[in-house]
Write a protein that holds these residues in place. Structure first.
Motif, PDB file in Angstrom:
ATOM      1  N   GLY A 105      19.380  19.396 -45.909  1.00 21.74           N
ATOM      2  CA  GLY A 105      19.301  20.226 -47.179  1.00 21.74           C
ATOM      3  C   GLY A 105      17.820  20.171 -47.608  1.00 21.74           C
ATOM      4  O   GLY A 105      17.214  21.023 -48.202  1.00 21.74           O
ATOM      5  N   GLY A 106      17.368  18.894 -47.664  1.00 21.71           N
ATOM      6  CA  GLY A 106      15.893  18.840 -48.411  1.00 21.71           C
ATOM      7  C   GLY A 106      14.738  19.408 -47.638  1.00 21.71           C
ATOM      8  O   GLY A 106      13.836  19.955 -48.364  1.00 21.71           O
TER       9      GLY A 106
ATOM     10  N   ARG B  85       8.757  25.749 -50.255  1.00 22.99           N
ATOM     11  CA  ARG B  85       7.781  24.970 -50.483  1.00 22.99           C
ATOM     12  C   ARG B  85       7.927  24.077 -51.453  1.00 22.99           C
ATOM     13  O   ARG B  85       7.404  23.965 -52.492  1.00 22.99           O
ATOM     14  CB  ARG B  85       6.609  25.649 -50.621  1.00 22.99           C
ATOM     15  CG  ARG B  85       6.031  26.345 -49.518  1.00 22.99           C
ATOM     16  CD  ARG B  85       5.483  25.572 -48.418  1.00 22.99           C
ATOM     17  NE  ARG B  85       4.806  26.283 -47.107  1.00 22.99           N
ATOM     18  CZ  ARG B  85       4.444  25.745 -46.229  1.00 22.99           C
ATOM     19  NH1 ARG B  85       4.863  24.517 -45.921  1.00 22.99           N
ATOM     20  NH2 ARG B  85       4.186  26.488 -45.133  1.00 22.99           N
ATOM     21  N   ILE B  86       9.086  23.331 -51.684  1.00 21.44           N
ATOM     22  CA  ILE B  86       9.494  22.552 -52.842  1.00 21.44           C
ATOM     23  C   ILE B  86       9.481  21.008 -52.017  1.00 21.44           C
ATOM     24  O   ILE B  86      10.454  20.627 -51.725  1.00 21.44           O
ATOM     25  CB  ILE B  86      11.180  22.758 -53.256  1.00 21.44           C
ATOM     26  CG1 ILE B  86      11.047  24.190 -53.688  1.00 21.44           C
ATOM     27  CG2 ILE B  86      11.231  22.006 -54.468  1.00 21.44           C
ATOM     28  CD1 ILE B  86      12.582  24.935 -53.966  1.00 21.44           C
ATOM     29  N   SER B  87       8.274  20.810 -52.246  1.00 18.74           N
ATOM     30  CA  SER B  87       8.286  19.250 -51.679  1.00 18.74           C
ATOM     31  C   SER B  87       8.891  18.053 -52.157  1.00 18.74           C
ATOM     32  O   SER B  87       9.079  17.045 -51.228  1.00 18.74           O
ATOM     33  CB  SER B  87       6.687  19.000 -51.471  1.00 18.74           C
ATOM     34  OG  SER B  87       6.271  18.750 -52.732  1.00 18.74           O
ATOM     35  N   TRP B  88       9.190  18.278 -53.472  1.00 16.83           N
ATOM     36  CA  TRP B  88      10.160  17.447 -54.165  1.00 16.83           C
ATOM     37  C   TRP B  88      11.548  17.305 -53.635  1.00 16.83           C
ATOM     38  O   TRP B  88      12.378  16.246 -53.970  1.00 16.83           O
ATOM     39  CB  TRP B  88      10.054  17.479 -55.683  1.00 16.83           C
ATOM     40  CG  TRP B  88      10.259  18.657 -56.135  1.00 16.83           C
ATOM     41  CD1 TRP B  88       9.516  19.710 -56.595  1.00 16.83           C
ATOM     42  CD2 TRP B  88      11.687  19.179 -56.675  1.00 16.83           C
ATOM     43  NE1 TRP B  88      10.132  20.682 -57.160  1.00 16.83           N
ATOM     44  CE2 TRP B  88      11.695  20.565 -56.983  1.00 16.83           C
ATOM     45  CE3 TRP B  88      12.775  18.660 -56.197  1.00 16.83           C
ATOM     46  CZ2 TRP B  88      12.669  21.490 -57.583  1.00 16.83           C
ATOM     47  CZ3 TRP B  88      14.095  19.533 -56.622  1.00 16.83           C
ATOM     48  CH2 TRP B  88      13.888  21.025 -57.169  1.00 16.83           C
ATOM     49  N   ALA B  89      11.994  18.301 -52.935  1.00 12.48           N
ATOM     50  CA  ALA B  89      13.248  18.214 -52.445  1.00 12.48           C
ATOM     51  C   ALA B  89      13.560  17.120 -51.649  1.00 12.48           C
ATOM     52  O   ALA B  89      14.837  16.744 -51.291  1.00 12.48           O
ATOM     53  CB  ALA B  89      13.588  19.740 -51.843  1.00 12.48           C
ATOM     54  N   ASP B  90      12.468  16.934 -50.786  1.00  8.59           N
ATOM     55  CA  ASP B  90      12.754  15.995 -49.591  1.00  8.59           C
ATOM     56  C   ASP B  90      13.011  14.546 -50.298  1.00  8.59           C
ATOM     57  O   ASP B  90      14.107  13.867 -49.891  1.00  8.59           O
ATOM     58  CB  ASP B  90      11.453  15.661 -48.888  1.00  8.59           C
ATOM     59  CG  ASP B  90      11.410  14.764 -47.601  1.00  8.59           C
ATOM     60  OD1 ASP B  90      12.067  15.320 -46.519  1.00  8.59           O
ATOM     61  OD2 ASP B  90      11.206  13.783 -47.816  1.00  8.59           O
ATOM     62  N   PRO B  91      12.151  14.015 -51.343  1.00 10.78           N
ATOM     63  CA  PRO B  91      12.494  12.827 -52.059  1.00 10.78           C
ATOM     64  C   PRO B  91      13.813  12.806 -52.527  1.00 10.78           C
ATOM     65  O   PRO B  91      14.505  11.774 -52.504  1.00 10.78           O
ATOM     66  CB  PRO B  91      11.426  12.347 -52.803  1.00 10.78           C
ATOM     67  CG  PRO B  91      10.576  13.508 -52.824  1.00 10.78           C
ATOM     68  CD  PRO B  91      10.745  14.616 -51.638  1.00 10.78           C
ATOM     69  N   ILE B  92      13.923  13.812 -53.095  1.00  8.90           N
ATOM     70  CA  ILE B  92      15.600  13.958 -53.881  1.00  8.90           C
ATOM     71  C   ILE B  92      16.663  13.727 -52.947  1.00  8.90           C
ATOM     72  O   ILE B  92      17.708  13.141 -53.255  1.00  8.90           O
ATOM     73  CB  ILE B  92      15.610  15.296 -54.786  1.00  8.90           C
ATOM     74  CG1 ILE B  92      14.436  15.263 -55.922  1.00  8.90           C
ATOM     75  CG2 ILE B  92      16.817  15.470 -55.299  1.00  8.90           C
ATOM     76  CD1 ILE B  92      14.467  14.208 -57.010  1.00  8.90           C
TER      77      ILE B  92
END
Length: 180
Positions: free
Chosen positions: A137-138, A146-153
């Motif tokens: 999902g991230g 291009r939501i790079s903050w989705a990965d650490p979330i």
């Protein structure tokens, strides 16, 4: 499992993906657990299942701490923002599909052999599928929008599963003990 861990960690390092790195490290820990089960089936006398479980638990707690630290770094430092990883996406899709099947095969064999260790390993395979879906999902949000903050979330969303696995391993419990 070796290939899964290696590809996940390789893709994670290339893309700065905390979620993919967490998935890959968890796969490496699962590999250790599967190795213990293999040794138990081969009746290697010096393998202490309880000690191996505690070591796996400690490794999972260390992984959780690492995920928290790297997620904070990725969220606060632009140099560590995740990039899209198509290799990671392909791996996670494969794991999300294959791991439930593998888990069911292990559960069936565990029932035939009356193996608590294999039953616990089957649970870890099922957890791997959950981790794959969360990490996927991230990565997909990062690729599509291009939501790079989705990965650490997404990596932080892995924590409850990883910490639970660690807690249960440290206390010699698994879903086959009636915890789930």
């Amino acid at each position: 499992m070796c290939a899964e861990a290696a590809v996940a960690i390789f893709a994670a390092l290339r893309a700065h993906s905390v979620a993919l790195l967490g998935f890959g490290a968890d796969s490496g820990i699962e590999l250790g657990s599967a190795f213990v089960v293999l040794l138990r089936f081969r009746r290697v006398a010096h393998v202490n299942e309880q000690k191996a479980a505690r070591i796996n638990g400690l490794l999972l707690f260390a992984l959780a701490a690492f995920i928290v630290g790297t997620s904070i770094l990725a969220l606060t430092n632009p140099d560590f923002r995740a990039q899209p990883s198509y290799l990671g996406i392909a791996l996670l899709i494969t794991a999300a599909i294959a791991m439930p099947w593998l888990s069911s095969q292990k559960r069936r064999l565990a029932a035939k052999t009356n193996s608590v260790a294999l039953k616990a390993d089957a649970v870890q395979s099922a957890m791997c599928a959950y981790l794959a879906w969360i990490a996927l999902g991230g990565l997909l949000l990062n690729v599509a929008f291009r939501i790079s903050w989705a990965d650490p979330i997404a990596a932080l969303l892995l924590l409850p599963i990883i910490v639970r696995e660690g807690w249960e391993a440290m206390h010699g419990k698994s879903c086959c003990d009636g915890v789930c």
